[in-house]
Design a protein around this motif. Structure first.
Motif, short mmCIF file in Angstrom:
data_model
loop_
_atom_site.label_atom_id
_atom_site.label_comp_id
_atom_site.label_asym_id
_atom_site.label_seq_id
_atom_site.Cartn_x
_atom_site.Cartn_y
_atom_site.Cartn_z
N ASP A 8 17.66 -109.01 91.44
CA ASP A 8 18.76 -109.87 91.52
C ASP A 8 18.81 -110.45 92.94
O ASP A 8 19.12 -109.90 93.78
N ILE A 9 18.53 -111.74 92.91
CA ILE A 9 18.17 -112.49 94.25
C ILE A 9 19.37 -113.04 94.54
O ILE A 9 19.73 -114.41 93.85
N GLY A 10 20.01 -112.92 95.75
CA GLY A 10 21.09 -113.60 96.19
C GLY A 10 20.98 -114.03 97.47
O GLY A 10 20.04 -113.78 98.23
N GLY A 11 22.00 -114.74 98.15
CA GLY A 11 21.74 -115.36 99.22
C GLY A 11 21.97 -114.41 100.57
O GLY A 11 21.40 -114.59 101.60
N THR A 12 22.53 -113.19 100.13
CA THR A 12 22.78 -112.10 101.41
C THR A 12 21.59 -111.02 101.26
O THR A 12 20.91 -110.57 102.18
N THR A 33 18.16 -110.70 102.16
CA THR A 33 17.22 -111.68 101.70
C THR A 33 16.40 -112.47 102.82
O THR A 33 17.16 -112.81 103.66
N PRO A 34 15.36 -112.40 102.82
CA PRO A 34 14.37 -113.34 103.86
C PRO A 34 14.70 -114.85 103.61
O PRO A 34 14.98 -115.37 102.57
N TYR A 35 14.81 -115.58 104.75
CA TYR A 35 15.07 -116.98 104.71
C TYR A 35 13.67 -117.46 105.11
O TYR A 35 13.80 -118.66 105.89
N GLN A 36 12.64 -117.10 104.61
CA GLN A 36 11.32 -117.86 104.89
C GLN A 36 10.50 -117.68 103.82
O GLN A 36 10.38 -116.63 103.24
N LYS A 37 9.83 -118.83 103.20
CA LYS A 37 9.08 -118.45 102.06
C LYS A 37 7.91 -117.39 101.87
O LYS A 37 7.87 -116.62 101.15
N ASP A 38 7.17 -117.28 103.20
CA ASP A 38 6.20 -116.17 103.20
C ASP A 38 6.84 -114.81 103.00
O ASP A 38 6.27 -113.69 102.49
N ALA A 39 7.78 -114.71 103.87
CA ALA A 39 8.46 -113.35 103.96
C ALA A 39 9.13 -113.05 102.68
O ALA A 39 9.18 -111.79 102.25
N PHE A 40 9.72 -113.79 101.72
CA PHE A 40 10.26 -113.94 100.65
C PHE A 40 9.22 -113.31 99.55
O PHE A 40 9.08 -112.38 99.11
N GLN A 41 7.86 -114.00 99.64
CA GLN A 41 6.81 -113.57 98.75
C GLN A 41 6.41 -112.02 99.12
O GLN A 41 6.00 -111.36 98.26
N GLY A 66 20.32 -121.20 90.65
CA GLY A 66 19.64 -122.46 90.66
C GLY A 66 19.22 -122.99 89.37
O GLY A 66 19.56 -122.36 88.46
N TYR A 67 18.56 -123.99 89.53
CA TYR A 67 18.11 -124.58 88.40
C TYR A 67 16.74 -124.28 88.09
O TYR A 67 15.89 -124.61 88.42
N ILE A 68 16.53 -123.20 87.06
CA ILE A 68 15.16 -122.55 86.85
C ILE A 68 14.70 -122.85 85.46
O ILE A 68 15.45 -122.57 84.40
N GLU A 76 14.01 -126.33 90.27
CA GLU A 76 14.45 -127.48 91.09
C GLU A 76 15.22 -127.09 92.20
O GLU A 76 14.93 -127.75 93.26
N ARG A 77 16.29 -126.35 92.12
CA ARG A 77 17.21 -125.80 93.08
C ARG A 77 17.06 -124.17 92.96
O ARG A 77 16.92 -123.62 91.97
N ALA A 78 17.31 -123.68 94.09
CA ALA A 78 17.13 -122.23 94.30
C ALA A 78 18.52 -121.63 94.89
O ALA A 78 18.30 -120.65 95.71
N GLY A 79 19.59 -122.14 94.76
CA GLY A 79 20.69 -121.83 95.40
C GLY A 79 20.74 -121.85 96.98
O GLY A 79 20.15 -122.77 97.34
N ALA A 80 21.26 -120.57 97.58
CA ALA A 80 21.13 -120.83 98.95
C ALA A 80 19.72 -120.68 99.59
O ALA A 80 19.64 -120.88 100.69
#
Length: 303
Positions: A8-12, A33-41, A66-68, A76-80
């Motif tokens: 369950d992925i949130g902004g925090t 929650t990481p705020y960088q694509k590679d770190a998230f992956q 987001g719009y998933i 299309e959008r991923a929230g925060a």
């Protein structure tokens, strides 16, 4: 036993759990929650791989804002998490994870959790409205989620309901819990940086008439939003979620105010209003149920 790693992925925080094939949460935890694509992956892959060391894991299921597009994994959008906008998240995570990956909007996941083992079991037409930092909505109509032509159905928080006085204010800006707390601080002269919960506002209203008036007005706006949903979609039930829904005063306050919105609430559009069963685990369980729908596992409905 086959298990699903659910997120369950949130902004925090990213909340995650190992869920059995009968929908039982076996282990759960959370990370920032990481705020960088590679770190998230890498974070998602590390959690999945850690579970796979000790358990048989057959899938990964993700709930996120987001719009998933749940068929392709495109956001299309991923929230925060704006760094994930316009990305195919299944393709991104599949670079590190070899298991099947399923992904769905977080409000829709909350609706699935309520449908299969929560407050909407056996109901084919219901709405989930979550009240928190913003207003979220999921539409479960005619036995399935209604997502819209481009997966934006249920973005009810962007609606305008006070256009003459506040032409640019959305529902997020009028009756989210965030706004209630902000107005409470302004009323009592509390610093904007001080941490105050919605629960504190309810408690203060019992002793302070000015706070009671503020809270009553806030509930009235919630009732307007509920009325508009009810007369548009004619559901069997409307469920209220979000952290504030755990307050035992909220639903009675809403029920008491609904009849003042419009007399047709009583004569034509009255619908049961109840709290969601699931709060913190809604996204986790909803993600599991979504993945189960896509596989041979049949979601288990409680009786």
């Amino acid at each position: 036993m086959m298990n699903t790693v659910c997120f369950d992925i949130g902004g925090t925080y990213i909340k995650y759990a190992l869920v059995s094939n009968i929908g039982e949460i076996l282990q759960q935890d959370k990370v920032e929650t990481p705020y960088q694509k590679d770190a998230f992956q890498q974070e998602i892959a590390a959690i999945v791989n850690q579970f796979a060391l000790d358990y048989e894991v057959n899938a990964v299921a993700i709930s996120m804002p987001g719009y998933i597009n749940p068929e392709t994994g495109y956001a299309e959008r991923a929230g925060a998490l704006v760094y994930l906008d316009h990305m195919n998240l299944i393709e991104l995570l599949s670079e590190k994870i070899t298991l099947p990956i399923y992904i769905e909007n977080d409000a829709n996941c909350a609706a699935l959790a309520e449908r299969y083992s929560g407050s909407a079991q056996g109901i084919d037409n219901f709405i989930v409205m979550t009240i928190g930092t913003g207003i979220g909505t999921a539409l479960f109509l005619n036995g399935s989620l209604f997502r819209g032509a481009s997966f934006k159905a249920g973005e009810y928080g962007h609606s305008r309901i006070n256009y003459q006085q506040q032409p640019h204010a959305t529902m997020h800006d009028i009756f989210s819990t965030r706004v209630l707390v902000k107005r409470y601080k302004q009323l009592l002269g509390i610093s904007s940086t001080e941490h105050v919960t919605g629960e504190a506002v309810f408690e203060a209203a019992r002793k302070n008439p000015a706070v009671e008036a503020l809270l009553t007005e806030w509930v009235q706006w919630i009732c307007v939003g509920i009325y508009n949903l009810a007369c548009t979609l004619n559901p069997d039930k409307l469920l209220i979620g979000g952290g504030v829904s755990a307050n035992p005063e909220l639903i009675p306050r809403i029920q008491a105010q609904m009849k003042h919105v419009d007399e047709r609430w009583v004569t034509d559009f009255n619908v049961p209003i109840e709290p969601c069963r699931y709060l913190n685990d809604a996204g986790i369980l909803g993600a599991y149920y979504f993945a189960a729908q896509q596989q041979t596992i049949k979601p288990v409905e409680e009786k």
